[in-house]
Design an enzyme around this catalytic site. Sequence first.
Site, PDB file in Angstrom:
ATOM      1  N   ASN A  24      38.234   2.598 -13.526  1.00  0.00           N
ATOM      2  CA  ASN A  24      37.193   2.575 -14.549  1.00  0.00           C
ATOM      3  C   ASN A  24      37.699   3.337 -15.786  1.00  0.00           C
ATOM      4  O   ASN A  24      38.874   3.698 -15.846  1.00  0.00           O
ATOM      5  CB  ASN A  24      35.912   3.216 -13.982  1.00  0.00           C
ATOM      6  CG  ASN A  24      34.673   2.541 -14.537  1.00  0.00           C
ATOM      7  OD1 ASN A  24      34.564   2.330 -15.747  1.00  0.00           O
ATOM      8  ND2 ASN A  24      33.746   2.190 -13.672  1.00  0.00           N
ATOM      9  N   ASN A  54      33.066   3.898 -24.657  1.00  0.00           N
ATOM     10  CA  ASN A  54      31.693   3.418 -24.489  1.00  0.00           C
ATOM     11  C   ASN A  54      30.866   4.367 -23.651  1.00  0.00           C
ATOM     12  O   ASN A  54      31.358   4.993 -22.723  1.00  0.00           O
ATOM     13  CB  ASN A  54      31.671   1.993 -23.908  1.00  0.00           C
ATOM     14  CG  ASN A  54      31.553   1.976 -22.397  1.00  0.00           C
ATOM     15  OD1 ASN A  54      30.446   2.062 -21.858  1.00  0.00           O
ATOM     16  ND2 ASN A  54      32.682   1.894 -21.715  1.00  0.00           N
ATOM     17  N   SER A  90      31.481   4.877 -13.079  1.00  0.00           N
ATOM     18  CA  SER A  90      31.134   4.893 -14.500  1.00  0.00           C
ATOM     19  C   SER A  90      30.777   6.330 -14.890  1.00  0.00           C
ATOM     20  O   SER A  90      30.058   7.015 -14.160  1.00  0.00           O
ATOM     21  CB  SER A  90      29.940   3.984 -14.769  1.00  0.00           C
ATOM     22  OG  SER A  90      29.394   4.305 -16.030  1.00  0.00           O
ATOM     23  N   PHE A 108      24.966   1.373 -18.298  1.00  0.00           N
ATOM     24  CA  PHE A 108      24.421   0.255 -17.495  1.00  0.00           C
ATOM     25  C   PHE A 108      23.194  -0.378 -18.138  1.00  0.00           C
ATOM     26  O   PHE A 108      22.148  -0.569 -17.497  1.00  0.00           O
ATOM     27  CB  PHE A 108      24.039   0.717 -16.073  1.00  0.00           C
ATOM     28  CG  PHE A 108      25.180   1.166 -15.200  1.00  0.00           C
ATOM     29  CD1 PHE A 108      26.498   0.927 -15.557  1.00  0.00           C
ATOM     30  CD2 PHE A 108      24.922   1.837 -14.002  1.00  0.00           C
ATOM     31  CE1 PHE A 108      27.542   1.341 -14.729  1.00  0.00           C
ATOM     32  CE2 PHE A 108      25.951   2.257 -13.170  1.00  0.00           C
ATOM     33  CZ  PHE A 108      27.267   2.012 -13.540  1.00  0.00           C
ATOM     34  N   ASN A 121      28.863   7.109 -17.318  1.00  0.00           N
ATOM     35  CA  ASN A 121      27.687   7.099 -18.187  1.00  0.00           C
ATOM     36  C   ASN A 121      26.341   7.144 -17.478  1.00  0.00           C
ATOM     37  O   ASN A 121      25.308   7.039 -18.113  1.00  0.00           O
ATOM     38  CB  ASN A 121      27.740   5.869 -19.105  1.00  0.00           C
ATOM     39  CG  ASN A 121      29.001   5.877 -19.948  1.00  0.00           C
ATOM     40  OD1 ASN A 121      29.354   6.914 -20.498  1.00  0.00           O
ATOM     41  ND2 ASN A 121      29.692   4.752 -20.015  1.00  0.00           N
ATOM     42  N   THR A 122      26.350   7.228 -16.168  1.00  0.00           N
ATOM     43  CA  THR A 122      25.107   7.382 -15.409  1.00  0.00           C
ATOM     44  C   THR A 122      25.169   8.745 -14.739  1.00  0.00           C
ATOM     45  O   THR A 122      26.053   8.979 -13.917  1.00  0.00           O
ATOM     46  CB  THR A 122      24.957   6.255 -14.366  1.00  0.00           C
ATOM     47  OG1 THR A 122      24.828   5.009 -15.057  1.00  0.00           O
ATOM     48  CG2 THR A 122      23.744   6.462 -13.477  1.00  0.00           C
ATOM     49  N   LYS A 152      35.240   0.576  -6.802  1.00  0.00           N
ATOM     50  CA  LYS A 152      35.926   0.857  -8.076  1.00  0.00           C
ATOM     51  C   LYS A 152      35.934   2.361  -8.334  1.00  0.00           C
ATOM     52  O   LYS A 152      34.885   2.999  -8.332  1.00  0.00           O
ATOM     53  CB  LYS A 152      35.213   0.114  -9.217  1.00  0.00           C
ATOM     54  CG  LYS A 152      35.919   0.265 -10.567  1.00  0.00           C
ATOM     55  CD  LYS A 152      35.355  -0.741 -11.571  1.00  0.00           C
ATOM     56  CE  LYS A 152      36.010  -0.621 -12.925  1.00  0.00           C
ATOM     57  NZ  LYS A 152      35.499  -1.626 -13.883  1.00  0.00           N
TER      58      LYS A 152
HETATM   59  C1  LIG Z   1      32.254  -1.658 -23.498  1.00  0.00           C
HETATM   60  C2  LIG Z   1      32.646  -1.473 -22.054  1.00  0.00           C
HETATM   61  C3  LIG Z   1      31.675  -1.582 -21.055  1.00  0.00           C
HETATM   62  C4  LIG Z   1      32.035  -1.413 -19.711  1.00  0.00           C
HETATM   63  N1  LIG Z   1      31.082  -1.546 -18.743  1.00  0.00           N
HETATM   64  C5  LIG Z   1      31.435  -1.446 -17.438  1.00  0.00           C
HETATM   65  C6  LIG Z   1      30.487  -1.640 -16.406  1.00  0.00           C
HETATM   66  O1  LIG Z   1      29.315  -1.942 -16.649  1.00  0.00           O
HETATM   67  N2  LIG Z   1      30.913  -1.489 -15.119  1.00  0.00           N
HETATM   68  C7  LIG Z   1      32.210  -1.182 -14.790  1.00  0.00           C
HETATM   69  O2  LIG Z   1      32.543  -1.087 -13.610  1.00  0.00           O
HETATM   70  N3  LIG Z   1      33.124  -1.022 -15.758  1.00  0.00           N
HETATM   71  C8  LIG Z   1      32.780  -1.144 -17.056  1.00  0.00           C
HETATM   72  N4  LIG Z   1      33.729  -0.982 -18.022  1.00  0.00           N
HETATM   73  C9  LIG Z   1      35.101  -0.627 -17.629  1.00  0.00           C
HETATM   74  C10 LIG Z   1      36.012  -1.843 -17.526  1.00  0.00           C
HETATM   75  O3  LIG Z   1      35.575  -2.733 -16.521  1.00  0.00           O
HETATM   76  C11 LIG Z   1      37.449  -1.397 -17.201  1.00  0.00           C
HETATM   77  O4  LIG Z   1      37.467  -0.767 -15.936  1.00  0.00           O
HETATM   78  C12 LIG Z   1      37.994  -0.426 -18.234  1.00  0.00           C
HETATM   79  O5  LIG Z   1      37.552  -0.755 -19.526  1.00  0.00           O
HETATM   80  C13 LIG Z   1      39.531  -0.403 -18.230  1.00  0.00           C
HETATM   81  O6  LIG Z   1      40.065  -1.664 -18.557  1.00  0.00           O
HETATM   82  P1  LIG Z   1      40.586  -2.041 -20.039  1.00  0.00           P
HETATM   83  O7  LIG Z   1      41.506  -0.934 -20.475  1.00  0.00           O
HETATM   84  O8  LIG Z   1      41.256  -3.362 -19.905  1.00  0.00           O
HETATM   85  O9  LIG Z   1      39.371  -2.113 -20.894  1.00  0.00           O
HETATM   86  C14 LIG Z   1      33.380  -1.135 -19.370  1.00  0.00           C
HETATM   87  C15 LIG Z   1      34.351  -1.048 -20.386  1.00  0.00           C
HETATM   88  C16 LIG Z   1      33.998  -1.224 -21.705  1.00  0.00           C
HETATM   89  C17 LIG Z   1      35.066  -1.113 -22.773  1.00  0.00           C
END
Ligand SMILES: Cc1cc2nc3c(=O)[nH]c(=O)nc-3n(C[C@H](O)[C@H](O)[C@H](O)COP(=O)(O)O)c2cc1C
Length: 350
Positions: A243, A116, A181, A120, A183-184, A214
Amino acid sequence: MSYSQLRPLLFRLPPETAHELALRALGLLQGIPQLCRSVRQRLTVTDRRLRQEIWGLEFGNPVGMAAGFDKNGGVATAIAALGFGFVEVGTVTPRPQPGNPRPRVFRFADQETLQNALGFNNSGMEAMRKRLKARRPAGVPLGINIGKNKVTPVEAAAEDYVALFGGLADSCDYFVVNVSSPNTPGLRSLQEVTSVQGIVRKGRELSSRPILVKLAPDLEDHEAVELACAAVDAGAAGIVLTNTTTDYSLVPGAARVGGLSGRVLKNRSFELLERVAAELFGRCLLVSVGGVDSAEEAYRRLRAGASLLQIYTALVFQGPALVRDINRGLVALMAREGAKSLEEVIGADR
Ligand SMILES: Cc1cc2nc3c(=O)[nH]c(=O)nc-3n(C[C@H](O)[C@H](O)[C@H](O)COP(=O)(O)O)c2cc1C
């Protein structure tokens, strides 16, 4: 209809459209309190062995919804009804922002992996505050994950976090400072000691809520450990690991954008948990996230030193019953090993 029947239909849609549909369904669910209660009863595993008291709050089980699923805090009550022990909403920024242009979410189904580059996208802290005032899940701790707006220069990032701590302190049980993140632009450059300590100290002045930080899986081990220790020295109550990753070599053919989550992140997320736990276990709370997709994996993270776990990507691939299955599996694993409480499990492999 079971999730295995629904999934092929959902996966015909672009990932973000499927996500919006899921949010809409959850919105409908929480609009019908009786239905929401009955779903909650069916999916929640109630077992005293899964219960923990942390920061004076009761966590009914250690499996939480990771940040990014409910960025605006609009469906936290319905998410809680899926059987989660806690819910984290956000990332929220002070002002609303649209995020990056679409398409910005991609699936790699064979590898149970998502990519992704959302950036934000969210409706801002004021809208979140109002939503959570109107409706907050009862009996399930709620975290808010906070980040800076894209237009805020990195030098002024602390001001955004200050606004968020001040504006949202009454809306949550804990905060997560997101400096990880991908992406910022510039956000990850806040992953250095002075910035992290400055943000955590401000948060401690402005709110009595526990503050977690985080981190990214792409830090070197020693950097992650140093940062985590610095955050705790400044008053952080915990560290969330991790993350998404920008190690695109994990998915052959993946574009070099955004962050990868799910199965390909599993090993690195676990490894970093072990490294940080070696220094900080017992001094702060560790939350493990990244590729948790089964009771066995959840158990391994607990034994490595995580008190709480979060999931996102595995939910997309396996469906909402996963939360119940993990909790049931944890109870079975604990019974097999004769563990009477999570306390006996957490950190047992260290
Ligand atoms: C579509 C998507 C959007 C995410 N948006 C955020 C976010 O806004 N803030 C954040 O701290 N992590 C975000 N994450 C990261 C997740 O919170 C998590 O740290 C990461 O996906 C690893 O966990 P997983 O393997 O169970 O997905 C996002 C992940 C995905 C897949």
